[in-house]
Design a protein around this motif. Structure first.
Motif, PDB file in Angstrom:
ATOM      1  N   VAL A   8       0.746  -0.707  -0.451  1.00 44.17           N
ATOM      2  CA  VAL A   8       0.118   0.181  -0.557  1.00 44.17           C
ATOM      3  C   VAL A   8       0.649   1.519   0.455  1.00 44.17           C
ATOM      4  N   PRO A   9       1.445   2.160  -0.521  1.00 38.90           N
ATOM      5  CA  PRO A   9       1.979   3.081  -1.570  1.00 38.90           C
ATOM      6  C   PRO A   9       0.884   4.591  -0.605  1.00 38.90           C
ATOM      7  N   CYS A  10       1.587   5.012   0.147  1.00 41.12           N
ATOM      8  CA  CYS A  10       0.873   6.251   0.775  1.00 41.12           C
ATOM      9  C   CYS A  10       1.919   7.688   1.152  1.00 41.12           C
ATOM     10  N   ASN A  12       1.033  11.202   1.957  1.00 39.63           N
ATOM     11  CA  ASN A  12       0.059  12.051   2.908  1.00 39.63           C
ATOM     12  C   ASN A  12      -1.667  11.616   3.105  1.00 39.63           C
ATOM     13  N   GLU A  13      -1.340  10.415   3.657  1.00 44.52           N
ATOM     14  CA  GLU A  13      -2.987   9.477   3.305  1.00 44.52           C
ATOM     15  C   GLU A  13      -3.386   9.221   5.027  1.00 44.52           C
ATOM     16  N   GLU A  14      -2.997  10.751   6.269  1.00 48.91           N
ATOM     17  CA  GLU A  14      -2.939  10.404   7.309  1.00 48.91           C
ATOM     18  C   GLU A  14      -4.133   9.651   7.748  1.00 48.91           C
ATOM     19  N   ASP A  44       5.581   4.301   2.880  1.00 49.49           N
ATOM     20  CA  ASP A  44       5.249   5.629   3.532  1.00 49.49           C
ATOM     21  C   ASP A  44       6.496   6.239   2.239  1.00 49.49           C
ATOM     22  N   ASP A  45       5.942   7.086   1.300  1.00 53.05           N
ATOM     23  CA  ASP A  45       6.889   7.946   0.311  1.00 53.05           C
ATOM     24  C   ASP A  45       7.048   9.142   1.303  1.00 53.05           C
ATOM     25  N   GLY A  46       7.229   9.905   2.010  1.00 49.38           N
ATOM     26  CA  GLY A  46       8.019  10.703   2.531  1.00 49.38           C
ATOM     27  C   GLY A  46       6.718  11.687   2.747  1.00 49.38           C
ATOM     28  N   VAL A  97      -4.312   3.382  -0.617  1.00 46.36           N
ATOM     29  CA  VAL A  97      -4.864   3.426   1.019  1.00 46.36           C
ATOM     30  C   VAL A  97      -5.930   4.052   0.549  1.00 46.36           C
ATOM     31  N   ASP A  98      -5.990   5.091  -0.840  1.00 43.70           N
ATOM     32  CA  ASP A  98      -7.660   5.605  -0.734  1.00 43.70           C
ATOM     33  C   ASP A  98      -8.899   5.238  -1.141  1.00 43.70           C
ATOM     34  N   LEU A  99      -8.494   3.888  -1.340  1.00 43.00           N
ATOM     35  CA  LEU A  99     -10.280   2.986  -1.539  1.00 43.00           C
ATOM     36  C   LEU A  99     -10.594   2.520  -2.465  1.00 43.00           C
ATOM     37  N   GLN A 100      -9.883   3.458  -3.689  1.00 41.61           N
ATOM     38  CA  GLN A 100     -10.385   3.518  -5.374  1.00 41.61           C
ATOM     39  C   GLN A 100     -10.098   2.229  -5.989  1.00 41.61           C
ATOM     40  N   ASP A 101      -8.852   1.111  -4.567  1.00 39.92           N
ATOM     41  CA  ASP A 101      -9.284   0.357  -5.555  1.00 39.92           C
ATOM     42  C   ASP A 101      -9.740  -1.127  -4.388  1.00 39.92           C
ATOM     43  N   GLU A 201     -14.706   6.916  -6.834  1.00 38.80           N
ATOM     44  CA  GLU A 201     -14.133   8.278  -5.895  1.00 38.80           C
ATOM     45  C   GLU A 201     -13.162   7.878  -4.927  1.00 38.80           C
ATOM     46  N   ARG A 202     -12.400   8.923  -4.615  1.00 41.78           N
ATOM     47  CA  ARG A 202     -11.293   8.463  -3.520  1.00 41.78           C
ATOM     48  C   ARG A 202     -12.376   8.717  -1.978  1.00 41.78           C
ATOM     49  N   LEU A 203     -11.411   8.101  -0.989  1.00 42.95           N
ATOM     50  CA  LEU A 203     -12.290   8.277  -0.120  1.00 42.95           C
ATOM     51  C   LEU A 203     -12.301   9.763   1.240  1.00 42.95           C
ATOM     52  N   GLU A 206      -6.820  14.281  -1.248  1.00 48.57           N
ATOM     53  CA  GLU A 206      -6.628  14.886  -2.457  1.00 48.57           C
ATOM     54  C   GLU A 206      -5.953  13.658  -3.224  1.00 48.57           C
ATOM     55  N   THR A 207      -6.411  13.582  -4.812  1.00 52.73           N
ATOM     56  CA  THR A 207      -5.514  13.125  -5.796  1.00 52.73           C
ATOM     57  C   THR A 207      -3.816  14.187  -5.712  1.00 52.73           C
ATOM     58  N   LYS A 208      -3.060  13.450  -5.755  1.00 50.72           N
ATOM     59  CA  LYS A 208      -1.280  13.711  -5.685  1.00 50.72           C
ATOM     60  C   LYS A 208      -1.585  14.060  -6.997  1.00 50.72           C
ATOM     61  N   TRP A 209      -2.288  13.728  -8.014  1.00 54.03           N
ATOM     62  CA  TRP A 209      -1.722  14.335  -9.535  1.00 54.03           C
ATOM     63  C   TRP A 209      -2.432  15.257 -10.255  1.00 54.03           C
TER      64      TRP A 209
HETATM   65  N1  UDP Z   1       1.356   8.364  -4.109  1.00 56.06           N
HETATM   66  C1  UDP Z   1       2.453   7.846  -3.460  1.00 56.06           C
HETATM   67  N2  UDP Z   1       3.257   8.403  -3.839  1.00 56.06           N
HETATM   68  C2  UDP Z   1       3.276   9.798  -4.568  1.00 56.06           C
HETATM   69  C3  UDP Z   1       1.470   9.880  -5.379  1.00 56.06           C
HETATM   70  C4  UDP Z   1       0.693   9.399  -4.602  1.00 56.06           C
HETATM   71  O1  UDP Z   1       2.802   6.929  -2.842  1.00 56.06           O
HETATM   72  O2  UDP Z   1       4.509  10.920  -5.277  1.00 56.06           O
HETATM   73  C5  UDP Z   1      -0.018   7.235  -3.409  1.00 56.06           C
HETATM   74  C6  UDP Z   1      -1.072   7.439  -2.857  1.00 56.06           C
HETATM   75  O3  UDP Z   1      -1.002   7.845  -2.227  1.00 56.06           O
HETATM   76  C7  UDP Z   1      -2.158   6.237  -3.319  1.00 56.06           C
HETATM   77  C8  UDP Z   1      -1.885   6.164  -4.641  1.00 56.06           C
HETATM   78  O4  UDP Z   1      -0.595   6.811  -4.734  1.00 56.06           O
HETATM   79  O5  UDP Z   1      -2.270   6.044  -2.162  1.00 56.06           O
HETATM   80  C9  UDP Z   1      -2.578   6.726  -5.813  1.00 56.06           C
HETATM   81  O6  UDP Z   1      -2.418   8.155  -5.860  1.00 56.06           O
HETATM   82  P1  UDP Z   1      -3.934   8.908  -5.551  1.00 56.06           P
HETATM   83  O7  UDP Z   1      -5.015   8.511  -5.160  1.00 56.06           O
HETATM   84  O8  UDP Z   1      -3.281  11.134  -5.575  1.00 56.06           O
HETATM   85  O9  UDP Z   1      -3.913   9.168  -7.550  1.00 56.06           O
HETATM   86  P2  UDP Z   1      -5.426   8.482  -8.292  1.00 56.06           P
HETATM   87  O10 UDP Z   1      -6.138   7.495  -7.786  1.00 56.06           O
HETATM   88  O11 UDP Z   1      -6.159   9.969  -8.362  1.00 56.06           O
HETATM   89  O12 UDP Z   1      -4.682   8.521  -9.351  1.00 56.06           O
END
Ligand code: UDP
Ligand code: MG
Length: 309
Positions: A8-10, A12-14, A44-46, A97-101, A201-203, A206-209
């Motif tokens: 689970v890549p995270c 800023n997902e507290e 945890d990606d920083g 981790v945002d439950l979009q999967d 949609e993300r739980l 905000e999206t990081k992209w």
């Molecule tokens: N994420 C990460 N590093 C980053 C950007 C995102 O590990 O630099 C993780 C984020 O925490 C999430 C997943 O990658 O679990 C997908 O990110 P996000 O939901 O922002 O992308 P989207 O679903 O909008 O494509």
């Protein structure tokens, strides 16, 4: 007993760390019945927020939770790679981790693995809740990739995917620095079953992209899995030579028939401008590939760990 590693890549997902855990554990019974143990690897990606303390709090209640914390933000690609490197499971699944999967899909995915597939991947069939401009360019990107790359990259493919140990080893053997996992999955091959689902949609958070980041990421994808842009320069070169040759013949003939005065320098200026424009563009493409090669040659680590358990 076999083991399933959930990566689970995270970043800023507290707010999502615990919800994710709760949702995932709703499948625990299913896997227990199958004789499959779980391990959860939060990468945890920083993060700059309370993501790591949240993970530590969960760990106190559940020993199956692990953490790989990066020294800074290395990006999701690096996070997925780190997760796979640290996973001990016979099976590995990557999830946001945002439950979009949706974790509810896991039992179905696992069932296909049992049937002999090496990997079960997911793709969104709708892009509901996404800005229309983004969907439009995303579609263009996948269509372009289909044309210029031999590697299969599915439209709407998510990184949500369950794999056997064999496939994970194959992916780990690709140590390139410019990682485009969607392409890497396709490149390694193996028997893959595709499941489709409606966009969720993300739980929270905000999206990081943003659009610009996605655009640059798509260029990375093209450079990593196609060399067709490099051919563009040669094709343009040949094309321009042909045009120039025809023009020369035209001018000679005109001179012979009409005894032409020296006119037409404005058109000449246009030609010079256009050709130099194309040349700059092609040099730019070369530069892109050179830059990528430069980064690969440096052989830097894909990620650095600050803390791990
Ligand atoms: N994420 C990460 N590093 C980053 C950007 C995102 O590990 O630099 C993780 C984020 O925490 C999430 C997943 O990658 O679990 C997908 O990110 P996000 O939901 O922002 O992308 P989207 O679903 O909008 O494509
Ligand atoms: Mg998301």
């Amino acid at each position: 007993m076999s083991l399933l590693s959930v990566i689970v890549p995270c970043y800023n997902e507290e707010e999502n760390v615990e919800f994710f855990y709760t949702e995932l554990m709703k499948n625990a019974d299913f896997f227990a019945k199958k004789g499959v143990e779980l391990e959860i690897i939060y990468v945890d990606d920083g993060s700059g927020d309370r993501t790591v303390p949240e993970i530590k709090r969960l760990r106190e209640e559940d020993e199956r939770i692990h953490l790989v914390a990066f020294s800074r933000n290395f990006g999701k690609e690096a996070a997925m790679f780190a997760g796979m490197e640290n996973a001990k499971g016979d099976y590995v699944v990557i999830m946001d981790v945002d439950l979009q999967d949706p974790p509810a899909l896991l039992p179905e995915m696992f069932t296909y693995l049992e049937q002999g597939y090496d990997s079960v991947a997911t793709r969104r069939v709708s892009r509901k809740g996404e800005p229309p401009v983004r969907s439009f360019f995303a579609r263009r990107f996948y269509r372009l990739m289909k044309k210029i790359s031999k590697t299969e990259i599915m439209d709407g493919a998510r990184d949500y995917r369950i794999m056997t140990r064999q496939m994970v080893s194959a992916i780990l053997s690709m140590r390139e620095y410019n990682r485009f996992t969607k392409g890497i999955f396709g490149w390694v091959g193996f028997r893959t079953k595709w499941l489709e689902y409606e966009n969720v949609e993300r739980l929270k958070g905000e999206t990081k992209w943003n659009f610009w980041k996605l655009f640059l990421y798509s260029l990375d994808g093209i450079a990593a899995f196609s060399t067709v842009p490099l051919m563009f320069a040669s094709v343009m070169g040949v094309l321009f030579c042909i045009v120039a040759f025809l023009l020369i013949i035209f001018i000679i003939v005109r001179k012979l028939i009409f005894g032409d005065p020296v006119s037409g320098w404005p058109s000449l200026v246009c030609f010079i401008l256009m050709t130099s424009g194309v040349q700059f563009f092609c040099t730019g493409i070369l530069g892109q590939y050179l830059a990528k090669t430069y980064m690969e040659v440096k052989n830097r680590p894909i990620y650095l760990v600050r803390e791990q358990f």
